[in-house]
Design a protein around this motif. Structure first.
Motif: not given
Length: 1570
Positions: A1320-1339
């Motif tokens: 939900k952070d407007p900063d694209h960097v924070m969004q990317e980092v969050g998505l990276r974390g979710i991607s890793n959780l999905a593993l």
């Protein structure tokens, strides 16, 4: 009957021979006996025994005797029995002859034997029978018959022997009857005169006709017969035959004939002649011949076990005795002449003869004179083989009072000589002498006992005198010796006798019984003393009581068990009591003079020297008994004037004075003071009368005698003389200062030696009350002056040693030395001893080895004397220990090895002695402990190895003192040390290890001790000797490590160390100094580290080295790292206009050095998460700063100038990150990060977060899960930090750490909730980092349901920024790929419309990721059978994939190949699988052609039509590549398919190029259409 018995000899039994039992008769036996052939030897022997028994028992009638005799003789004529059979026949004949001798004699005389000898057995029987009573009537006839036989027998030895037996029987029987007188003579059948003729004839026949020379056995028998024949021949007749007989005997003596027969024959001959009382001329003429033969017999050794040997000797002596009766004077002359023979055996035999013949001879004066002359001659020759025989003879002479003759003294001296204890004198000899000496008169024996020359025979003389005295007493005669005093020139005086016997008793076990013999003699003589007119009778009573007790003591002990000192005391007590009982000053005066004479006379051997020591004591006790002071004074003066050249003499004088002092102390002291005037009074001193070269020696001897006397009195009198001590010391000083001779070194030595002996005794006396000696201070000053006068370049005397010892001896007496005086004297001693040349120099300068050895020993003893003084100081007051040690510093720091070694030896021994005292109830203060430790410890690395050893000993002793004091204090406080606490130290551990010393003492230093010692040790770092500077550095290092936190003036110390590090220190010293600095920094980080960081960048080599050293020790490294991390974690200015803070940059420079070594790994691993995050955040901070370009902040040193690397602030920080990872043993992370350009991304502010995630990925792949959890724990606390850089850092770490299963599965963590918030952070960097974390959780399994709800929102990110879109695609990919369950198909179908456009997205990264993600999704979907809906959605992906495979980007082609491969597997178009799996960039047209060809097959028209319709849509794409690819696909499709399936309007569209394609391209691609 007889035939039955003897017909079968082999079958005979014992019963066959028992005639009477079988009914046989004697007649039958005799008949059978005649039949020789029928009687066996065994049967015959048994028959003869039975027959002999019958005859002896008279069971055979007399009528049968003749017949038996005839039968036996007949049998003997035809046979010659031997052995037992012969004896049996003889016995039968003897038995017959006993009853009827005439029958046997008649058989002997029978004519049947004419011309030959009768049977041997018959002759034997006659020889035995003739000896029996009742046969005298047959002697004459038988002798006549045998005489004829003697004349015929000349050769056969057996015949001769049997005839000798017959003749021997005849002679013996005849002599026996003649001795009986007329009765016996009438019983014989022959008159005496006729018998004499027969004997004479027999004698002539035997000696003239028989070959006696060649037949020794026959000769022996003949000589035995001759001995009997002599008594049958009249003496007158026999005397005439002497010459003839001696010739025959002389001849026989030359043969091997045994001497017994010769001596017996001569003896019997002389005995027979002596009956007449006169020997005759013939015998006198043969005297020498007879004597020669007899001496020959006597010369033979007597063997007691052989009777003939003994009898032979006895017969010879008997013969000489008979000769002495017949010819005394000629015989004595001959014997006296023979005593002059050189042959000892001749003399021995002569003495034996004398002893045999002398006792019955009248003792005329002439005989005595002649005999003494002969005996004296033999005595003077004293041949050992002659001694026994001579003593035997002398014993006989002593009873005849020969010892009282004028020459008797010679014999007595000889006896004394033989009585001595020398090993050569056998016990038997001494016993003989003992017997003989008992015949000497008692007065003379007493005199002999006291003669010094008779010492070896003292025991024998004593025992002899004792026996004589006891015998006299037993006879009722008192052995009164008062005549001793009346004739002092002839006999010994009672005083001398008493002195001698007491002196001999002093060595009681000399010759085993010296003491017992002396005391027994005294006991035997006690009536003598008690009866003396001037002696009280109580002495005798005293001796009767005391002497037996003393004898009992000696008998109960041995030389080993007897306490000699106690025995001498008992003996002196006995003497003292005896003298007290005498109570006569005149007698005492004579006794004192006697003792003094003995003292003067005992100068020879060691034994006498030992006796002399006892005599001095005896003298002292003698005078102590006296009450006459004038007598004491006179005797003292005489005693002091005796010789005192030898030490024993001086000791004896001193002992005598000491013994007298209890009763005459004032007299003794006055006499000594008077005697001391010899040393100081020039007018009266006898010393100056001597030669000049002897004066100093005499002065020293007199001095020594005086001081030794004082010493002995002090020792014996103890407190009684204490009030005179100061006066004595005044005299001591006066003796030296007023010395009348030259005061050179020799005199000083003599004086000091004498004084030292006295002070030694004085110091050993217990002091119960304070004793004040005012002159003590004068003595100490005087001794110091003597020491200072000694040269320092050599050591040639013991003056130093003795002077120190003298001062030491006065330690217990007041007044005590004050601190200044003690220190002054100590420094005097130190200088006088330590400054002497080395031992090597002393030995080199010595003129010879002996002198060198003497100097070496002198140096050693001087050092020991100094040590004893130091020990005494410490013993007196342990608080002076520190002073004694501190005063050694000058010599401990000396440049001369030997001075340092001596000083350190003293230090070690002082401290060691303090330990041995074990007196820690009173604490020994070490107010300058740090100074002491430094002073001793640095010498543990001294260039001289022995100094190192001594230093280790000294330091360990000091440590032990402190430890024991600590333990005592804790015990007093009821506190106890825990077992096993701390390290156990020893001298070996301290040896060459100053570091261990520092460790050991660190706990005992106060803060002031520590600081002062370190400040002082820093000066030692520049010591020119490497080992000493190293020792100082090690000591400082050890103390810093143990107690660095307690240091004061830390900054001053740190600056000082850093300053000295910039000097040219020895490498090892520099290394240890760095260690010390590190320890200081580790314990005082807040002071030292800021000081180091404040140094301007780039740092010099020393600073860099120091920082590098800070990373080598765990605790220090941790402390420093924590401090540095704290600086990095602080918020710094990030404004572009603000001036850059260089402290964080300096921290990274420091970390570069600290972490460059391998020793920091443990510390780094402990702090790795925090350190890594701090440095990574610092990188972000640096990238935000406005730092000058190319500003060098750190220069990495290499092995050469060309290898130096320069770093700016960012590069330095990146290097730190690498070093941290390498120190944590994560080299793989560094390699991984380098391979994926992680360091470049970290250097850029825009890609910083990507670099963090890449670095985290490397750590997830390479690191242990534990470190990942530790990092997670650190980063999760800063996820919402207000600092942008720290937030990016922690969130990037947090998201990428979820890649690891153990992290993602951590319990109690809401990872998904946190990550969802970041979306939900407007900063694209924070969004990317969050998505990276979710991607890793999905593993990871277990998150499917939670992630399912996020899919709609995730789909929304597919149209976002490139990196966000890419990360969203990856997130969906992982969800689909790792989904578990049938609902994956629906989810996948919901994603497909949003994913499909991304396959042909204009952004390369998006295309690649989307295409690759599709392949992975299909791998997940293929597990579940796809339905129609899903296949319909999948068909829509074929065209985009076929278009993308025509892309020029290899990564896109690669992703398409993978996706198509999975796609055909899901759709189940297996024929295309091979085509897609091996697709490359160059053969994409073939892939499209093969696909179109496959689609042209029947049944695929519907799909083909849809694809064509879909391709027409791509003709309108703004991407030229897609439009071209679409036309290519359409062209290949049309070629392969039937044109009836193509609508005309579609074809027209392509031809007209409505989609913006190049017309020519379209026509080309459509050229295949009809």
């Amino acid at each position: 009957m007889s035939s039955l018995v003897f017909s079968q000899p082999s079958q005979c039994t014992e019963k066959d021979l028992e005639w009477d039992l079988l009914g046989s008769t004697t007649k039958d036996f005799l008949e059978a006996l005649q039949i020789v052939s029928k009687v066996s030897a065994d049967n015959e022997l048994e028959a003869l025994k039975l027959l002999e028994s019958k005859i002896s028992n008279n069971t055979i009638s007399a009528a049968l005797h003749q017949r038996v005799t005839d039968i036996i003789t007949s049998r003997l004529r035809i046979m010659e029995p031997e052995g037992e059979l012969e004896e049996m026949f003889t016995s039968v004949l003897v038995a017959l002859g006993s009853s009827c001798p005439g029958i046997i004699m008649a058989s002997l005389w029978s004519k049947q034997y004419s011309g030959r000898l009768p049977p041997r057995t018959l002759l034997l029987a006659v020889g035995k029978l003739i000896l029996q009573s009742g046969t005298a009537m047959y002697i004459g006839a038988t002798w006549a018959y045998v005489l004829r036989l003697l004349r015929r027998t000349q050769e056969a030895e057996k015949e001769m022997l049997v005839l000798c037996q017959v003749v021997s029987g005849l002679a013996t029987s005849a002599r026996k009857h003649l001795d009986m007188g007329s009765v016996g003579e009438h019983a014989m059948d022959i008159a005496s005169n006729e018998l004499a003729i027969k004997a004479y004839l027999t004698l002539r026949v035997l000696f003239n006709r028989w070959p006696l020379v060649t037949k020794s056995r026959v000769a022996e028998k003949v000589l035995v017969i001759t001995s009997h024949l002599f008594f049958l021949i009249p003496p007158s007749k026999l005397k005439k035959q002497v010459n003839w007989l001696m010739r025959r005997l002389t001849t026989l003596a030359l043969t091997d004939l045994r001497s017994f027969y010769i001596s017996q024959c001569i003896c019997q001959m002389l005995d027979a002649i002596a009956v007449s009382g006169y020997g005759g001329e013939n015998l006198k003429l043969q005297l020498e011949t007879i004597a020669s033969l007899l001496f020959q017999v006597l010369s033979e050794k007597v063997i007691q076990s052989e009777p003939l040997s003994v009898q032979s000797h006895t017969s010879a002596l008997r013969a000489f005795y008979l000769l002495s009766k017949l010819y005394r004077d000629p015989l004595f002359e001959m014997l006296q002449e023979r005593m002059k023979a050189e042959d000892p055996e001749a003399v021995v035999s002569t003495l034996e003869v004398f002893k045999e013949v002398f006792h019955g001879v009248p003792q005329t004066e002439e005989l005595k004179r002649d005999m003494m002359d002969s005996i004296v001659m033999v005595v003077q020759e004293d041949r050992k083989p002659v001694r026994t025989a001579l003593l035997n003879f002398l014993e006989m002479l002593s009873h005849l009072e020969y010892l009282n003759l004028p020459k008797g003294n010679i014999i007595i001296k000889y006896l004394i000589k033989l009585s001595g204890s020398e090993p050569v004198n056998e016990e038997a000899i001494r016993n003989q002498c003992f017997k003989i000496l008992q015949t000497v008169p008692l007065p003379k024996l007493m005199t002999l006992v006291c003669e010094p020359s008779n010492a070896s025979a003292f025991v024998v003389l004593c025992e002899s005198a004792t026996e004589v005295a006891l015998k006299a007493r037993a006879q009722g005669k008192s052995p009164y010796l008062s005549s001793f005093q009346l004739t002092p020139s002839e006999f010994v005086s009672p005083q001398k006798l008493l002195t001698h016997l007491v002196l001999c008793a002093q060595q009681p076990y000399r010759e085993k019984v010296f003491g017992i013999s002396s005391l027994r003699l005294l006991y035997a003589l006690h009536p003598i003393t008690s009866l003396h007119p001037v002696v009280n009778a109580g002495v005798g009573q005293l001796w009767m009581k005391e002497i037996p007790q003393m004898l009992k003591i000696l008998e109960e002990h041995t030389e080993k068990t007897l306490n000699q000192e106690q025995w001498e005391a008992r003996l002196l007590q006995f003497s003292n009591q005896s003298l007290a009982a005498i109570n006569d000053d005149r007698w005492l005066e004579q006794l004192s003079m006697s003792v003094l004479d003995r003292i003067v006379g005992n100068q020879d051997n060691q034994d006498k020297q030992e006796q002399k020591a006892f005599l001095y004591k005896f003298f002292g006790f003698t005078l102590r008994t006296s009450r006459n002071s004038k007598l004491v004074q006179t005797m003292l003066s005489a005693l002091l004037d005796t010789s005192h050249k030898e030490l024993q003499e001086r000791e004896g004088i001193a002992m005598a004075l000491s013994i007298m002092s209890p009763r005459h102390l004032t007299t003794v002291l006055d006499q000594l003071q008077e005697y001391g005037t010899k040393l100081t009074d020039k007018d009266t001193s006898s010393i100056l009368k001597l030669k000049k070269e002897l004066q100093q020696k005499e002065w020293g001897l007199v001095c020594h005698t005086i001081y030794l006397s004082y010493s002995t009195m002090i020792s014996e009198r103890k407190g009684a003389i204490s009030r005179h001590l100061d006066s004595i010391l005044a005299l001591v000083l006066q003796h030296y200062h007023n010395c009348i001779v030259e005061k050179d070194t020799t005199l000083k030595l003599a004086y000091l030696d004498a004084l030292s002996h006295m002070t030694t005794i004085l110091s050993n006396q217990p002091v119960y009350l304070p004793i004040r000696i005012p002159h003590k201070l004068d003595i100490v000053a005087f001794m110091g002056e003597l020491i200072r006068e000694e040269p320092l370049d050599c050591i040639s005397s013991s003056i130093r040693r003795t002077a120190i010892k003298v001062v030491n001896d006065f330690r217990k007496f007041e007044p005590f030395l004050d601190t200044e005086s003690r220190a002054h004297f100590l420094l005097t001693c130190y200088k006088g001893v330590f400054s002497l040349p080395s031992l090597e120099v002393l030995l080199e300068e010595a003129p010879d080895p002996a002198e060198g050895q003497a100097r070496e020993e002198l140096l050693k003893t001087t050092l020991l004397s100094l040590l004893r003084f130091l020990e005494a100081v410490v013993t007196e007051k342990p608080v002076h220990t520190q002073t004694c040690l501190e005063l050694l510093e000058t010599w401990l720091n000396s440049q001369k090895n030997h001075e340092r070694e001596r000083a350190m030896w003293c230090a070690a021994r002082i401290l060691g002695y303090t330990i041995k005292m074990n007196n820690f109830k009173m604490e020994i203060p070490f107010t300058h402990l740090g100074h002491l430790v430094r002073m001793l410890a640095v010498r543990c690395q001294d260039p001289v190895d022995n100094i190192c050893y001594l230093s280790s000993q000294a330091v360990y002793s000091l440590y032990s003192i402190l430890l024991l004091q600590k333990q005592m204090t804790r015990q007093n406080q009821n506190l106890w040390e825990e077992d096993g606490r701390g390290e156990v130290y020893s001298p070996n551990i301290f040896y060459n290890s100053t570091f261990k010393i520092g460790e050991a003492f660190a706990g005992y230093f106060t803060q002031l001790h520590l600081t002062n010692m370190v400040l002082k040790v820093m000066d030692d770092l520049t010591e020119s000797k490497p080992r000493l500077s190293l020792a100082a550095a090690q000591l400082m290092s050890a103390v810093m490590k143990k107690r660095g936190k307690d240091m004061i003036k830390v900054k001053e110390i740190a600056e000082g160390i850093l300053q000295r590090l910039n000097w040219n220190l020895e490498p090892n010293t520099k290394e240890e100094t760095l260690q010390a600095m590190c320890a200081l920094a580790g314990s005082n980080t807040c002071t030292v580290i800021p000081m180091l960081l404040s140094k301007p960048l780039p740092w010099d080599r020393i600073t860099l080295t120091l920082w590098r050293k800070l990373g080598t020790e765990r605790d220090t490294t941790i402390n420093v790292l924590q401090w540095l991390i704290g600086i990095l974690e602080m918020a710094h200015s990030t404004e572009e206009t603000a001036e850059m803070d260089y402290q964080p940059v300096a921290v990274t420079c420091a970390l570069c050095e600290m972490l460059s070594g391998a020793l920091c790994q443990e510390a780094v691993q402990e702090l790795l998460p925090r350190l890594l995050l701090a440095v990574l955040w610092h990188i972000y901070w640096v990238t935000q700063q406005n730092a000058p370009q190319k500003m060098v902040v750190y220069i990495q040193e290499g092995s050469s100038e060309s290898k130096k690397n320069s770093f700016d602030s960012t590069g330095c920080a990146l290097k730190v990150v690498k070093l941290v990872l390498l120190a944590g043993s994560y080299e793989g992370v560094v390699v991984y990060a380098s391979d994926y350009n992680c360091w470049e991304r970290l250097s850029s502010p825009k890609s910083y977060y990507i670099g963090i995630m890449d670095l985290t990925s490397a750590m997830v792949k390479m690191c242990d899960p534990s470190i990942l959890h530790r990092i997670l724990n650190h980063v999760k606390n800063s996820l919402y930090s207000l600092d942008e850089g720290r937030k990016i850092l922690t969130r990037a770490f947090y998201a990428q750490l979820l890649w690891h299963r153990s992290i993602a599965q951590t319990e109690g963590q809401d990872f998904l909730g946190i990550l969802t918030q970041w979306l939900k952070d407007p900063d694209h960097v924070m969004q990317e980092v969050g998505l990276r974390g979710i991607s890793n959780l999905a593993l990871h399994q277990g998150n499917s349901e939670a992630l399912k709800s996020l899919i709609p929102s995730l789909r929304g990110f597919l149209t976002a920024d490139v990196r966000v879109t890419v990360q969203a695609v990856k997130c969906l990919r992982n969800i689909i790929y790792h989904w578990q369950g049938e609902d994956i198909k629906a989810i996948f179908c919901s994603i497909c419309p949003h994913l499909r456009p991304l396959i042909n997205d204009a952004r390369d990264l998006v295309r690649i990721v989307a295409t690759s993600a599709l392949g992975h999704m299909l791998k997940g979907v293929i597990k579940y059978k796809p339905g129609a809906t899903m296949k319909k959605e999948l068909h829509k992906f074929l065209l985009p994939l076929l278009l993308s495979i025509q892309d020029n980007n290899t990564e896109v082609v690669k992703a398409c190949r993978g996706a198509l491969t999975e796609w055909v597997k899901v759709i189940d178009w297996s024929s295309l699988t091979h085509t897609y799996q091996h697709t490359t960039l160059s053969d994409h047209l073939q892939v499209i052609e093969e696909t179109c060809k496959y689609l042209a097959y029947p049944g695929k028209h519907q799909i083909l039509g849809e694809l064509l319709s879909q391709s027409f849509m791509f003709l309108k794409s703004p991407q030229t590549f897609l439009r071209i690819a679409s036309v290519t696909f359409i062209g290949f499709t049309i070629r392969k398919m039937n044109m009836r399936y193509v609508f005309e309007e579609d074809l027209q569209v392509i031809r007209n190029g409505e989609y913006g394609l190049v017309p020519g391209f379209c026509i080309t691609q459509m050229g295949g259409m009809g």
